[in-house]
Design a protein around this motif. Structure first.
Motif, PDB file in Angstrom:
ATOM      1  N   LEU A  49       4.480  14.492  -9.753  1.00 17.75           N
ATOM      2  CA  LEU A  49       3.657  14.413  -8.543  1.00 17.75           C
ATOM      3  C   LEU A  49       2.207  14.071  -8.878  1.00 17.75           C
ATOM      4  O   LEU A  49       1.319  14.233  -8.041  1.00 17.75           O
ATOM      5  CB  LEU A  49       3.710  15.750  -7.788  1.00 17.75           C
ATOM      6  CG  LEU A  49       5.099  16.218  -7.350  1.00 17.75           C
ATOM      7  CD1 LEU A  49       5.018  17.621  -6.745  1.00 17.75           C
ATOM      8  CD2 LEU A  49       5.719  15.247  -6.346  1.00 17.75           C
ATOM      9  N   ALA A  50       1.983  13.577 -10.077  1.00 20.77           N
ATOM     10  CA  ALA A  50       0.623  13.268 -10.522  1.00 20.77           C
ATOM     11  C   ALA A  50       0.003  12.161  -9.676  1.00 20.77           C
ATOM     12  O   ALA A  50       0.702  11.249  -9.213  1.00 20.77           O
ATOM     13  CB  ALA A  50       0.642  12.843 -11.988  1.00 20.77           C
ATOM     14  N   PRO A  51      -1.316  12.216  -9.448  1.00 23.11           N
ATOM     15  CA  PRO A  51      -1.989  11.201  -8.625  1.00 23.11           C
ATOM     16  C   PRO A  51      -1.838   9.782  -9.157  1.00 23.11           C
ATOM     17  O   PRO A  51      -1.982   8.821  -8.401  1.00 23.11           O
ATOM     18  CB  PRO A  51      -3.458  11.640  -8.662  1.00 23.11           C
ATOM     19  CG  PRO A  51      -3.422  13.094  -8.981  1.00 23.11           C
ATOM     20  CD  PRO A  51      -2.232  13.285  -9.877  1.00 23.11           C
ATOM     21  N   THR A  52      -1.546   9.643 -10.448  1.00 23.37           N
ATOM     22  CA  THR A  52      -1.410   8.306 -11.029  1.00 23.37           C
ATOM     23  C   THR A  52      -0.061   7.669 -10.720  1.00 23.37           C
ATOM     24  O   THR A  52       0.118   6.463 -10.928  1.00 23.37           O
ATOM     25  CB  THR A  52      -1.573   8.380 -12.556  1.00 23.37           C
ATOM     26  OG1 THR A  52      -0.690   9.386 -13.079  1.00 23.37           O
ATOM     27  CG2 THR A  52      -3.006   8.732 -12.920  1.00 23.37           C
ATOM     28  N   ARG A  53       0.886   8.450 -10.218  1.00 24.86           N
ATOM     29  CA  ARG A  53       2.195   7.882  -9.891  1.00 24.86           C
ATOM     30  C   ARG A  53       2.144   7.167  -8.541  1.00 24.86           C
ATOM     31  O   ARG A  53       1.349   7.503  -7.667  1.00 24.86           O
ATOM     32  CB  ARG A  53       3.271   8.971  -9.862  1.00 24.86           C
ATOM     33  CG  ARG A  53       3.640   9.486 -11.244  1.00 24.86           C
ATOM     34  CD  ARG A  53       4.769  10.489 -11.164  1.00 24.86           C
ATOM     35  NE  ARG A  53       6.005   9.920 -10.643  1.00 24.86           N
ATOM     36  CZ  ARG A  53       6.963   9.369 -11.388  1.00 24.86           C
ATOM     37  NH1 ARG A  53       6.819   9.295 -12.701  1.00 24.86           N
ATOM     38  NH2 ARG A  53       8.064   8.892 -10.832  1.00 24.86           N
ATOM     39  N   GLY A  54       3.012   6.180  -8.398  1.00 23.78           N
ATOM     40  CA  GLY A  54       3.108   5.472  -7.129  1.00 23.78           C
ATOM     41  C   GLY A  54       2.152   4.320  -6.980  1.00 23.78           C
ATOM     42  O   GLY A  54       2.273   3.521  -6.045  1.00 23.78           O
ATOM     43  N   THR A  55       1.193   4.209  -7.900  1.00 28.29           N
ATOM     44  CA  THR A  55       0.186   3.150  -7.798  1.00 28.29           C
ATOM     45  C   THR A  55       0.649   1.935  -8.591  1.00 28.29           C
ATOM     46  O   THR A  55       0.094   1.596  -9.632  1.00 28.29           O
ATOM     47  CB  THR A  55      -1.166   3.635  -8.336  1.00 28.29           C
ATOM     48  OG1 THR A  55      -0.974   4.141  -9.674  1.00 28.29           O
ATOM     49  CG2 THR A  55      -1.713   4.752  -7.474  1.00 28.29           C
ATOM     50  N   VAL A  56       1.686   1.291  -8.088  1.00 26.68           N
ATOM     51  CA  VAL A  56       2.249   0.141  -8.784  1.00 26.68           C
ATOM     52  C   VAL A  56       1.483  -1.113  -8.413  1.00 26.68           C
ATOM     53  O   VAL A  56       0.827  -1.195  -7.376  1.00 26.68           O
ATOM     54  CB  VAL A  56       3.741  -0.035  -8.435  1.00 26.68           C
ATOM     55  CG1 VAL A  56       4.523   1.162  -8.908  1.00 26.68           C
ATOM     56  CG2 VAL A  56       3.928  -0.247  -6.947  1.00 26.68           C
ATOM     57  N   ARG A  73       0.820  -1.217   0.000  1.00 24.85           N
ATOM     58  CA  ARG A  73       0.000   0.000   0.000  1.00 24.85           C
ATOM     59  C   ARG A  73       0.852   1.265   0.000  1.00 24.85           C
ATOM     60  O   ARG A  73       0.335   2.358  -0.242  1.00 24.85           O
ATOM     61  CB  ARG A  73      -0.910   0.023   1.237  1.00 24.85           C
ATOM     62  CG  ARG A  73      -1.988  -1.026   1.238  1.00 24.85           C
ATOM     63  CD  ARG A  73      -2.653  -1.139   2.609  1.00 24.85           C
ATOM     64  NE  ARG A  73      -3.314   0.088   3.042  1.00 24.85           N
ATOM     65  CZ  ARG A  73      -3.887   0.237   4.238  1.00 24.85           C
ATOM     66  NH1 ARG A  73      -3.857  -0.764   5.100  1.00 24.85           N
ATOM     67  NH2 ARG A  73      -4.477   1.367   4.559  1.00 24.85           N
ATOM     68  N   SER A  74       2.130   1.137   0.283  1.00 25.59           N
ATOM     69  CA  SER A  74       2.982   2.310   0.489  1.00 25.59           C
ATOM     70  C   SER A  74       3.304   3.036  -0.811  1.00 25.59           C
ATOM     71  O   SER A  74       3.511   2.419  -1.858  1.00 25.59           O
ATOM     72  CB  SER A  74       4.292   1.898   1.168  1.00 25.59           C
ATOM     73  OG  SER A  74       4.069   1.423   2.478  1.00 25.59           O
ATOM     74  N   ARG A  75       3.358   4.355  -0.704  1.00 33.93           N
ATOM     75  CA  ARG A  75       3.825   5.214  -1.783  1.00 33.93           C
ATOM     76  C   ARG A  75       4.885   6.139  -1.191  1.00 33.93           C
ATOM     77  O   ARG A  75       4.842   6.451  -0.008  1.00 33.93           O
ATOM     78  CB  ARG A  75       2.663   6.011  -2.386  1.00 33.93           C
ATOM     79  CG  ARG A  75       1.517   5.110  -2.841  1.00 33.93           C
ATOM     80  CD  ARG A  75       0.354   5.889  -3.405  1.00 33.93           C
ATOM     81  NE  ARG A  75      -0.816   5.031  -3.588  1.00 33.93           N
ATOM     82  CZ  ARG A  75      -1.970   5.439  -4.095  1.00 33.93           C
ATOM     83  NH1 ARG A  75      -2.105   6.704  -4.477  1.00 33.93           N
ATOM     84  NH2 ARG A  75      -2.984   4.607  -4.220  1.00 33.93           N
ATOM     85  N   PHE A  76       5.816   6.572  -2.021  1.00 30.19           N
ATOM     86  CA  PHE A  76       6.942   7.352  -1.520  1.00 30.19           C
ATOM     87  C   PHE A  76       7.082   8.665  -2.281  1.00 30.19           C
ATOM     88  O   PHE A  76       7.090   8.678  -3.514  1.00 30.19           O
ATOM     89  CB  PHE A  76       8.247   6.568  -1.668  1.00 30.19           C
ATOM     90  CG  PHE A  76       8.300   5.302  -0.861  1.00 30.19           C
ATOM     91  CD1 PHE A  76       8.785   5.313   0.437  1.00 30.19           C
ATOM     92  CD2 PHE A  76       7.856   4.105  -1.397  1.00 30.19           C
ATOM     93  CE1 PHE A  76       8.835   4.143   1.183  1.00 30.19           C
ATOM     94  CE2 PHE A  76       7.901   2.927  -0.663  1.00 30.19           C
ATOM     95  CZ  PHE A  76       8.391   2.947   0.636  1.00 30.19           C
ATOM     96  N   VAL A  77       7.181   9.755  -1.536  1.00 33.39           N
ATOM     97  CA  VAL A  77       7.590  11.039  -2.101  1.00 33.39           C
ATOM     98  C   VAL A  77       9.076  11.169  -1.787  1.00 33.39           C
ATOM     99  O   VAL A  77       9.486  10.971  -0.632  1.00 33.39           O
ATOM    100  CB  VAL A  77       6.801  12.204  -1.482  1.00 33.39           C
ATOM    101  CG1 VAL A  77       7.335  13.543  -1.984  1.00 33.39           C
ATOM    102  CG2 VAL A  77       5.315  12.067  -1.803  1.00 33.39           C
ATOM    103  N   ALA A  78       9.884  11.478  -2.793  1.00 34.96           N
ATOM    104  CA  ALA A  78      11.334  11.463  -2.584  1.00 34.96           C
ATOM    105  C   ALA A  78      12.019  12.582  -3.352  1.00 34.96           C
ATOM    106  O   ALA A  78      11.527  13.049  -4.382  1.00 34.96           O
ATOM    107  CB  ALA A  78      11.913  10.114  -3.012  1.00 34.96           C
TER     108      ALA A  78
END
Length: 263
Positions: free
Chosen positions: A220-227, A46-51
């Protein structure tokens, strides 16, 4: 270095974010890889990362782990319902018109200790905060929760970020931190409160204007991080444990810009 703020999307970007998180939490709180797996493993998919990433080396200089709301509680809410706080989570959030289903978890905040001081260090922390702000608001999130080491909480307040203790919460030892406080951040009110508290930081926190870090809204789009989740055996959340025991970390404690596993 060519620094870029992004929501980690590729396997390499996510691994870089996990690496700086693990290094900082080991140094600052004595959290070994085994502890990190126990605490974060159940939430990994479930984790998403801002880096903030160095494009030349692929290394992350700082990262924030976000856990979106889902069928099971986010880590912070699961932890504050047990030792040492025993908070009635729904009632606590209701005091500011939020629900457990409406909040995301800022599960960790980590900045490489080599980049915490001076103007460059401040920019990395500010950039991470801007990234969370833009990504969370872009996905329609109303609030954020976390358990912050009290030293980090003081730093964020100096930056004008209105992290407030959850109703009924107080500072307690937690996962290697001698003093941490469960906090909540109301994104609906912050848009007014942040500019009022620190108008000088509005270009960075709101507009993403930095001297040494490139910010592209696409990153930073909402679609990123949803792997897609990795194939792994089904696992349940770990049994509730006492997180209050504090011991000095094996390495020398330094001033950490890290949120102890949510804390």
């Amino acid at each position: 270095m060519a620094l870029r703020l992004l929501v980690a999307h590729s396997a390499g970007e996510r691994d870089a974010a996990r690496r700086v998180e693990a290094d900082v939490f080991l140094q600052a709180f004595g959290n070994t890889p085994a502890v990190m797996e126990q605490e974060y493993g159940p939430y990994e998919d479930r984790s998403r990362f801002v880096a903030v990433v160095d494009d030349e080396s692929g290394r992350a200089l700082g990262a924030i782990r976000l856990i979106p709301a889902g069928p099971a509680p986010v880590k912070t809410l699961a932890d504050v319902a047990g030792e040492p706080w025993h908070l009635p989570v729904a009632d606590s959030l209701a005091t500011i018109d939020l629900t457990p289903e409406a909040v995301w978890d800022v599960a960790s905040l980590a900045v490489d200790p080599r980049y915490r001081t001076g103007a460059a260090g401040a920019e990395i922390t500010l950039a991470l905060c801007h990234g969370v702000w833009r990504y969370a608001t872009g996905t329609g999130v109303h609030g954020l929760v976390t358990i912050l080491d009290d030293r980090v909480l003081r730093v964020l307040r100096v930056l004008g970020l209105p992290w407030r203790p959850m109703a009924g919460a107080s500072s307690r030892p937690y996962l290697g931190s001698p003093a941490s406080t469960p906090c909540v951040f109301d994104l609906r009110k912050a848009e007014v409160e942040v500019p009022a508290a620190r108008p000088d930081l509005v270009p960075a926190l709101d507009s993403g204007m930095f001297r040494s870090i490139v910010v592209d809204p696409v990153d930073l789009a909402p679609t990123r991080g949803t792997v897609a989740p990795r194939a792994r055996p089904e696992r349940s959340l770990p049994p509730r444990r006492d997180t209050t025991g504090w011991r000095p970390p094996t390495s020398r404690r330094t001033e950490a810009s890290a949120n102890p596993p949510p804390r």
